[in-house]
Design an enzyme around this catalytic site. Structure first.
Site, PDB file in Angstrom:
ATOM      1  N   ASP A   1       5.914   2.578   6.969  1.00  0.00           N
ATOM      2  CA  ASP A   1       4.924   1.940   6.773  1.00  0.00           C
ATOM      3  C   ASP A   1       4.015   2.633   5.470  1.00  0.00           C
ATOM      4  O   ASP A   1       3.457   3.809   6.025  1.00  0.00           O
ATOM      5  CB  ASP A   1       4.166   1.833   8.007  1.00  0.00           C
ATOM      6  CG  ASP A   1       2.605   1.185   7.783  1.00  0.00           C
ATOM      7  OD1 ASP A   1       2.190   0.533   7.020  1.00  0.00           O
ATOM      8  OD2 ASP A   1       2.042   1.358   8.900  1.00  0.00           O
TER       9      ASP A   1
ATOM     10  N   GLU B   1      -5.124   1.776   2.391  1.00  0.00           N
ATOM     11  CA  GLU B   1      -5.090   0.647   3.335  1.00  0.00           C
ATOM     12  C   GLU B   1      -5.286   1.096   4.633  1.00  0.00           C
ATOM     13  O   GLU B   1      -5.915   0.256   5.779  1.00  0.00           O
ATOM     14  CB  GLU B   1      -3.771   0.132   3.065  1.00  0.00           C
ATOM     15  CG  GLU B   1      -3.403  -1.264   3.978  1.00  0.00           C
ATOM     16  CD  GLU B   1      -2.694  -1.101   5.228  1.00  0.00           C
ATOM     17  OE1 GLU B   1      -2.581  -2.093   5.907  1.00  0.00           O
ATOM     18  OE2 GLU B   1      -2.564  -0.093   5.691  1.00  0.00           O
ATOM     19  N   GLU B   2      -4.993   2.190   4.922  1.00  0.00           N
ATOM     20  CA  GLU B   2      -4.984   2.687   6.517  1.00  0.00           C
ATOM     21  C   GLU B   2      -6.293   2.993   6.793  1.00  0.00           C
ATOM     22  O   GLU B   2      -6.500   3.161   8.324  1.00  0.00           O
ATOM     23  CB  GLU B   2      -3.952   3.686   6.558  1.00  0.00           C
ATOM     24  CG  GLU B   2      -2.508   3.633   6.449  1.00  0.00           C
ATOM     25  CD  GLU B   2      -1.905   2.786   7.519  1.00  0.00           C
ATOM     26  OE1 GLU B   2      -2.605   2.437   8.623  1.00  0.00           O
ATOM     27  OE2 GLU B   2      -0.458   2.701   7.425  1.00  0.00           O
TER      28      GLU B   2
ATOM     29  N   HIS C   1       0.859  -1.334   0.155  1.00  0.00           N
ATOM     30  CA  HIS C   1      -0.122  -0.112  -0.018  1.00  0.00           C
ATOM     31  C   HIS C   1       0.958   1.119  -0.064  1.00  0.00           C
ATOM     32  O   HIS C   1       1.944   1.268   0.756  1.00  0.00           O
ATOM     33  CB  HIS C   1      -1.135  -0.121   0.982  1.00  0.00           C
ATOM     34  CG  HIS C   1      -0.307   0.292   2.425  1.00  0.00           C
ATOM     35  ND1 HIS C   1      -0.132   1.346   3.130  1.00  0.00           N
ATOM     36  CD2 HIS C   1      -0.162  -0.704   3.353  1.00  0.00           C
ATOM     37  CE1 HIS C   1       0.362   1.343   4.334  1.00  0.00           C
ATOM     38  NE2 HIS C   1       0.450   0.173   4.422  1.00  0.00           N
TER      39      HIS C   1
ATOM     40  N   ASP D   1       4.348  -5.625   3.658  1.00  0.00           N
ATOM     41  CA  ASP D   1       3.782  -4.613   4.428  1.00  0.00           C
ATOM     42  C   ASP D   1       4.831  -4.747   5.405  1.00  0.00           C
ATOM     43  O   ASP D   1       5.728  -5.771   5.526  1.00  0.00           O
ATOM     44  CB  ASP D   1       2.338  -4.863   4.905  1.00  0.00           C
ATOM     45  CG  ASP D   1       1.697  -3.500   5.258  1.00  0.00           C
ATOM     46  OD1 ASP D   1       2.585  -2.464   5.629  1.00  0.00           O
ATOM     47  OD2 ASP D   1       0.624  -3.242   5.257  1.00  0.00           O
TER      48      ASP D   1
END
Length: 337
Positions: free
Chosen positions: A164, A194-195, A62, A217
């Site tokens: 991240d 994604e978050e 992501h 990830d």
């Protein structure tokens, strides 16, 4: 592809969930020479396709990140904010931030707000404005802000916000650059949102309809002095982490076994990733349509979702090697069930 320089480029590109255009443009430029075609879907996912006559495989990292969104401007010119993704208030106080138009500020808290019960509602951004009128010329409601990014070495490790999942994006790009011949029909997906709920992964997995998939990830590494309370099983410098499970997925046993076998065959340092909380895009992928044989390759980091995440380049290299081994593997219905 220069390892540190590429990671720095990725770190500096803005990509708050829902506003990933800047980093998508950068990744498109980096990936274009290594793909047969690149497209962007309605959700903003960037999909680089490397055609092959074999099984359809999707690997995903992501490209979005956590951040802040302006919700109110006070008479004093302070910017009240909401969180985009998992922001921990106590871990972001007095950090510099920047809006998409370049306006900078710092994260502050209400003077009477309790440290023990601090919430995002207690935070505001001070952009140096004298009053509301001046602030409204600088920032609009709905504008998003990110941590002011930088990357620096710490021993053999690197520190930056948004490892991240810029590290995952880097792993995909490096694998594309370094991998050998593969008959697999491979889709490299750089996903959005994604978050905030694995949203981009849902549409990409549905449209591509892969037979096999990997989510690349980060995963929280044990922090010094807190190993027994760690929510994850990995350590910095222990190698690539093979995902077993987290709150979003129990990885397909055949994919876990395959990754372990490939690591053994190629002498790639690995560790097992069991996470008590949190998840990755794999959570959406594996339940798409009739189900997808899904696994994960993780890179351990310390201090996740803070402005100073720390990762080990040894682990990144191992993750690249493991991903390449999997991409080159001759998948068939017989060898992975």
């Amino acid at each position: 592809m220069q390892f540190n320089e590429t990671l720095k480029e990725l770190i500096l590109a803005r990509s708050v969930s829902g506003s990933e255009g800047e980093i998508a443009a950068l990744i498109r430029k980096l990936a274009a020479p290594m793909a047969d075609e690149i497209q962007m879907d309605v959700m903003g996912n960037l999909i680089a396709h490397r055609r092959g006559p074999g099984r359809r495989m999707m690997v995903m990292a992501h490209m979005d990140s956590i951040g802040f969104i302006a919700t109110y401007i006070s008479p004093e010119g302070m910017i009240r904010v909401g969180a985009v993704g998992g922001v921990s208030p106590a871990q972001v106080l007095y950090q510099p931030v920047v809006f998409q138009n370049g306006v900078k500020g710092i994260v502050c808290k209400d003077g009477k707000a309790s440290w023990e019960k601090l919430s995002v509602g207690d935070l505001y951004l001070d952009i140096g404005a004298e009053n509301r009128e001046e602030a409204m010329k600088m920032v609009e409601i709905g504008d998003t802000a990110t941590f002011l990014a930088s990357l620096f070495p710490a021993g053999g490790r690197v520190v930056a916000p948004y490892l991240d999942d810029r590290i995952g994006c880097l792993v995909l790009l490096m694998a594309m650059n370094q991998m050998g011949k593969s008959d697999n029909d491979i889709y490299f997906v750089f996903s959005t949102q994604e978050e905030v709920g694995l949203r981009g992964a849902k549409t990409a997995a549905w449209a591509i309809e892969p037979e096999y998939a990997l989510a690349v990830d980060v995963t929280p590494a044990k922090e010094p002095g807190n190993a027994e309370k760690a929510k994850g099983s990995t350590v910095l410098g222990g190698g690539a982490a093979i995902k077993v499970m987290d709150k979003s997925i129990i990885c397909h046993p055949s994919m876990v076994s395959l990754l372990k076998d490939l690591a053994r065959e190629r002498n790639i340092p690995v560790q097992m990733d069991v996470l008590k909380s949190g998840g990755t895009d794999a959570g959406s992928i594996h339940v798409s349509r009739g189900g997808v044989i899904t696994g994960g390759i993780s890179v351990p980091i310390r201090y996740a979702h803070t402005p100073s995440e720390m990762g080990d380049m040894w682990d990144v290299t191992a993750a690249v090697d493991l991903l390449i081994a999997c991409l080159e593997h001759p998948f068939s219905a017989a060898n992975l069930k």
